[in-house]
Motif scaffolding. Structure first.
Motif, mmCIF file in Angstrom:
data_model
loop_
_atom_site.group_PDB
_atom_site.id
_atom_site.type_symbol
_atom_site.label_atom_id
_atom_site.label_comp_id
_atom_site.label_asym_id
_atom_site.label_seq_id
_atom_site.Cartn_x
_atom_site.Cartn_y
_atom_site.Cartn_z
ATOM 1 N N ALA A 11 0.878 -1.216 -0.054
ATOM 2 C CA ALA A 11 0.130 -0.042 0.017
ATOM 3 C C ALA A 11 0.896 1.245 0.171
ATOM 4 O O ALA A 11 0.692 2.228 -0.805
ATOM 5 C CB ALA A 11 -1.021 0.001 1.268
ATOM 6 N N GLU A 34 11.021 -1.360 9.123
ATOM 7 C CA GLU A 34 12.001 -2.359 8.500
ATOM 8 C C GLU A 34 13.255 -1.943 7.869
ATOM 9 O O GLU A 34 13.345 -1.119 7.237
ATOM 10 C CB GLU A 34 11.096 -3.445 7.690
ATOM 11 C CG GLU A 34 10.022 -3.909 8.454
ATOM 12 C CD GLU A 34 9.356 -5.062 7.709
ATOM 13 O OE1 GLU A 34 10.072 -6.078 7.873
ATOM 14 O OE2 GLU A 34 8.094 -4.922 7.391
ATOM 15 N N VAL A 77 7.310 5.076 13.611
ATOM 16 C CA VAL A 77 6.175 6.054 13.973
ATOM 17 C C VAL A 77 5.459 5.768 15.310
ATOM 18 O O VAL A 77 5.076 4.719 15.433
ATOM 19 C CB VAL A 77 5.314 6.502 12.915
ATOM 20 C CG1 VAL A 77 4.340 7.698 13.666
ATOM 21 C CG2 VAL A 77 5.565 6.792 11.615
ATOM 22 N N ASP A 273 -3.906 -2.998 4.600
ATOM 23 C CA ASP A 273 -4.270 -4.107 5.628
ATOM 24 C C ASP A 273 -4.775 -3.247 6.832
ATOM 25 O O ASP A 273 -5.405 -3.863 8.041
ATOM 26 C CB ASP A 273 -3.289 -4.978 5.926
ATOM 27 C CG ASP A 273 -3.055 -6.135 5.049
ATOM 28 O OD1 ASP A 273 -3.802 -6.154 4.120
ATOM 29 O OD2 ASP A 273 -2.253 -6.984 5.446
ATOM 30 N N PHE A 291 -3.523 -8.432 -0.951
ATOM 31 C CA PHE A 291 -2.627 -7.470 -1.881
ATOM 32 C C PHE A 291 -3.424 -6.697 -2.819
ATOM 33 O O PHE A 291 -3.148 -5.543 -2.601
ATOM 34 C CB PHE A 291 -1.695 -8.572 -2.577
ATOM 35 C CG PHE A 291 -0.613 -8.103 -3.387
ATOM 36 C CD1 PHE A 291 0.571 -7.574 -2.666
ATOM 37 C CD2 PHE A 291 -0.599 -7.209 -4.280
ATOM 38 C CE1 PHE A 291 1.816 -7.085 -3.064
ATOM 39 C CE2 PHE A 291 0.443 -6.635 -5.169
ATOM 40 C CZ PHE A 291 1.642 -6.637 -4.301
ATOM 41 N N LYS A 322 -0.796 -20.388 -2.646
ATOM 42 C CA LYS A 322 0.185 -20.781 -3.470
ATOM 43 C C LYS A 322 1.003 -22.081 -2.956
ATOM 44 O O LYS A 322 0.850 -22.120 -1.846
ATOM 45 C CB LYS A 322 1.326 -19.642 -3.723
ATOM 46 C CG LYS A 322 0.446 -18.073 -4.023
ATOM 47 C CD LYS A 322 1.223 -17.090 -3.843
ATOM 48 C CE LYS A 322 1.852 -16.681 -2.589
ATOM 49 N NZ LYS A 322 0.539 -16.166 -1.627
HETATM 50 C C1 LIG Z 1 2.941 -15.087 3.951
HETATM 51 C C2 LIG Z 1 1.593 -14.121 3.297
HETATM 52 C C3 LIG Z 1 1.154 -14.759 2.075
HETATM 53 C C4 LIG Z 1 0.219 -13.856 1.487
HETATM 54 N N1 LIG Z 1 -0.134 -14.154 0.391
HETATM 55 C C5 LIG Z 1 -1.120 -13.448 -0.147
HETATM 56 C C6 LIG Z 1 -1.723 -13.714 -1.556
HETATM 57 O O1 LIG Z 1 -1.390 -14.772 -2.010
HETATM 58 N N2 LIG Z 1 -2.748 -12.839 -2.106
HETATM 59 C C7 LIG Z 1 -2.924 -11.658 -1.602
HETATM 60 O O2 LIG Z 1 -3.856 -11.135 -2.051
HETATM 61 N N3 LIG Z 1 -2.472 -11.361 -0.325
HETATM 62 C C8 LIG Z 1 -1.587 -12.112 0.400
HETATM 63 N N4 LIG Z 1 -1.112 -11.840 1.645
HETATM 64 C C9 LIG Z 1 -1.418 -10.485 2.154
HETATM 65 C C10 LIG Z 1 -0.731 -9.139 1.660
HETATM 66 O O3 LIG Z 1 0.397 -9.473 1.983
HETATM 67 C C11 LIG Z 1 -1.322 -8.059 2.340
HETATM 68 O O4 LIG Z 1 -2.511 -7.849 2.393
HETATM 69 C C12 LIG Z 1 -0.520 -6.829 2.153
HETATM 70 O O5 LIG Z 1 0.849 -7.014 2.312
HETATM 71 C C13 LIG Z 1 -1.091 -5.601 2.598
HETATM 72 O O6 LIG Z 1 -0.173 -4.570 2.163
HETATM 73 P P1 LIG Z 1 0.072 -3.338 3.414
HETATM 74 O O7 LIG Z 1 1.062 -2.388 2.619
HETATM 75 O O8 LIG Z 1 -1.330 -2.648 3.576
HETATM 76 O O9 LIG Z 1 0.610 -3.914 4.707
HETATM 77 P P2 LIG Z 1 2.015 -4.575 5.021
HETATM 78 O O10 LIG Z 1 2.482 -5.230 3.690
HETATM 79 O O11 LIG Z 1 1.808 -5.207 6.339
HETATM 80 O O12 LIG Z 1 2.987 -3.336 5.384
HETATM 81 C C14 LIG Z 1 2.977 -2.385 6.145
HETATM 82 C C15 LIG Z 1 4.243 -2.040 6.462
HETATM 83 O O13 LIG Z 1 4.257 -0.995 7.427
HETATM 84 C C16 LIG Z 1 5.260 -1.148 8.627
HETATM 85 N N5 LIG Z 1 4.803 -0.419 9.882
HETATM 86 C C17 LIG Z 1 3.936 -0.823 10.763
HETATM 87 N N6 LIG Z 1 3.807 0.132 11.706
HETATM 88 C C18 LIG Z 1 4.786 1.046 11.518
HETATM 89 C C19 LIG Z 1 5.044 2.326 12.124
HETATM 90 N N7 LIG Z 1 4.550 2.559 13.272
HETATM 91 N N8 LIG Z 1 5.997 3.173 11.631
HETATM 92 C C20 LIG Z 1 6.826 2.515 10.422
HETATM 93 N N9 LIG Z 1 6.469 1.618 9.581
HETATM 94 C C21 LIG Z 1 5.609 0.829 10.153
HETATM 95 C C22 LIG Z 1 5.380 -2.609 8.518
HETATM 96 O O14 LIG Z 1 6.573 -3.078 9.579
HETATM 97 C C23 LIG Z 1 5.100 -2.992 7.073
HETATM 98 O O15 LIG Z 1 6.600 -2.964 6.852
HETATM 99 C C24 LIG Z 1 -0.189 -12.537 2.260
HETATM 100 C C25 LIG Z 1 0.453 -12.215 3.210
HETATM 101 C C26 LIG Z 1 1.383 -12.931 3.963
HETATM 102 C C27 LIG Z 1 2.202 -12.449 5.197
#
Ligand SMILES: Cc1cc2nc3c(=O)[nH]c(=O)nc-3n(C[C@H](O)[C@H](O)[C@H](O)COP(=O)(O)OP(=O)(O)OC[C@H]3O[C@@H](n4cnc5c(N)ncnc54)[C@H](O)[C@@H]3O)c2cc1C
Length: 415
Positions: A11, A34, A77, A273, A291, A322
């Protein structure tokens, strides 16, 4: 204008990329707690098994440099102060913004006592996944116990098995991936998991993790205890919202947003998420933590933030599994007034209908018709005239798509 994005997951990075598409001058600060370039969590298992980096770092390891984004790693943050338009960082510094996007994602969790004990692992971030995999590799032939057979729990089970661990998954429900699969599809997935040497105990309720300085067992409600070398708590995912306490942002399970991904606080948006949006078909408020939803929300949030008014059509409930060795696809509802099905061995096509319209489907084996079924579902097309030819493997997905697009639904079977 300075836009600050909290979180560099799919995102966060998509917000940055979309902003750059429309505006070369906006200052973009992307914060990650990270120490990695932005990555795609669905590719983590593949990365640990094959070492392949291209799919993990899905926009390229140099994405932030290319997009002229000020990317700051290892920055957490700790507080948001909208009245001052500032963020507090864990290292004591502060950072001001004109527009803020909360894209902090979620963690795996289980609402169980002992969840915080060392030895209970997460796999939702690359940081967490590295710890689990390193621990697993230190114990070839060791035992892993995963609490929760949701799709991430199952993916972790497959990965740990591939790494040579003896894996047990316990699940409260009577099926694996109960939120994703109907009973029949779950039964197929379960049989493949067992063929791969994963032990699955259904109808088994964990009461908590026990141990003094580290997790030593999972206590079951039955009174038994299960011991392992590595534990994973995976009954669900929980949005990262702790740092929003006291900010005035409306937070329920996730950060509540409107149809434009705006929060209740001016100039603050949320996507991915962490965002509580609504289901495209049912209108229900929900965090659909997948995703494609994260990416679509990020694109919409970025456009709105720039004043390009763009409504969000709503999240979709879909998922694929997968690495099982058998493709599994789940989209929309897992029940309907009517059910059409076709099965041959482990290959299953199952469509759920309400009032002649597709409200969901499940596929195992050949998932090539998923795109077409989804398009018909989103268009709320009445598929009664197509009938069960929709399921017939002798009719190609291409022919069906053409027929559906042209409105010519009197398909002949191509034997
Ligand atoms: C093993 C696995 C398999 C998956 N397989 C699928 C799939 O096949 N198909 C699918 O559609 N989805 C899948 N998903 C779900 C998908 O990965 C998530 O929906 C997606 O990553 C969401 O993206 P995001 O950017 O919202 O959050 P995230 O990927 O969780 O990224 C958020 C980031 O923000 C950082 N963060 C959090 N709090 C703070 C803070 N206070 N300060 C700074 N940084 C911070 C976190 O550390 C992280 O790096 C899977 C997830 C996992 C774990």
């Amino acid at each position: 204008m300075r836009v600050v994005i909290v979180g560099a997951g799919p995102a966060g990075l998509t917000v940055a990329e979309t902003l750059r598409e429309y505006d070369r001058s906006v200052e973009i600060v992307l914060l990650s707690r990270e120490p990695f370039p932005p990555y795609a969590p669905p590719a983590m298992a593949d990365y640990f098994l094959t070492g392949r980096r291209e799919t993990l770092f899905w926009k390229g390891e140099d994405a932030c440099r290319r997009l002229e984004v000020d990317y700051r790693q290892n920055v957490r943050v700790s507080q948001v102060r909208p009245a001052q338009k500032q963020l507090n960082l864990e290292d004591g510094a502060s950072l001001s913004y004109d527009r803020l996007v909360i894209a902090s994602g979620s963690s795996l969790y289980a609402p169980l006592p002992g969840r915080e004990l060392p030895g209970v692992y997460d796999f939702k971030s690359l940081t967490a996944a590295h710890s689990l995999v390193e621990e697993g590799k230190r114990r070839p032939g060791g035992k892993a116990l995963i609490v929760g057979a949701g799709f991430i729990g199952v993916e972790i089970a497959i990965l740990l098995r591939e790494l040579g661990l003896v894996v047990t998954v316990i699940e409260l429900s009577d099926r694996v991936m109960p939120r994703m699969l109907d009973a029949e599809t779950a039964e197929i997935a379960l049989s493949v998991m067992r063929e791969r040497g994963i032990e699955v105990r259904l109808g088994t309720k964990a009461a908590g993790f026990t141990g003094k300085r580290k997790a030593e067992a999972v206590a079951l409600e039955s009174g038994d205890g299960l011991q392992a070398d590595v534990y994973v708590a995976a009954t669900g995912v929980k949005p990262h919202v702790e740092f929003l306490a006291g900010s005035g942002l409306d937070v329920g399970w996730g950060v509540r947003v409107d149809n434009y991904l705006r929060t209740n606080v001016p100039d603050v948006y949320a996507a991915g998420d962490v965002a509580e949006t609504f289901d495209r078909l049912t209108g229900e408020r929900y965090v659909h933590a997948i995703f494609p939803n994260a990416v679509a929300q990020a694109q919409v949030a970025a456009r709105n933030l720039l004043g390009l008014e763009t409504p969000y059509p709503g999240s979709e409930n879909m998922n694929s599994l997968k690495h099982l060795g058998l493709p599994v696809m789940a989209v929309g509802a897992a029940e309907g007034e009517e059910e059409w099905r076709w099965r041959q061995g482990n290959a299953l096509r199952k469509i759920f209908l309400r009032d002649g319209r597709i409200v969901g489907f499940r596929l195992t084996g050949d998932v090539s018709t998923a795109g077409l079924y989804r398009a018909l579902m989103l268009a709320r097309a009445d598929v009664r005239t197509l009938g069960k030819r929709l399921l017939d493997p002798r009719v190609s997905a291409g022919a069906l798509a053409l027929a559906a697009a042209s409105g010519r639904l009197d398909l002949r079977l191509s034997a």
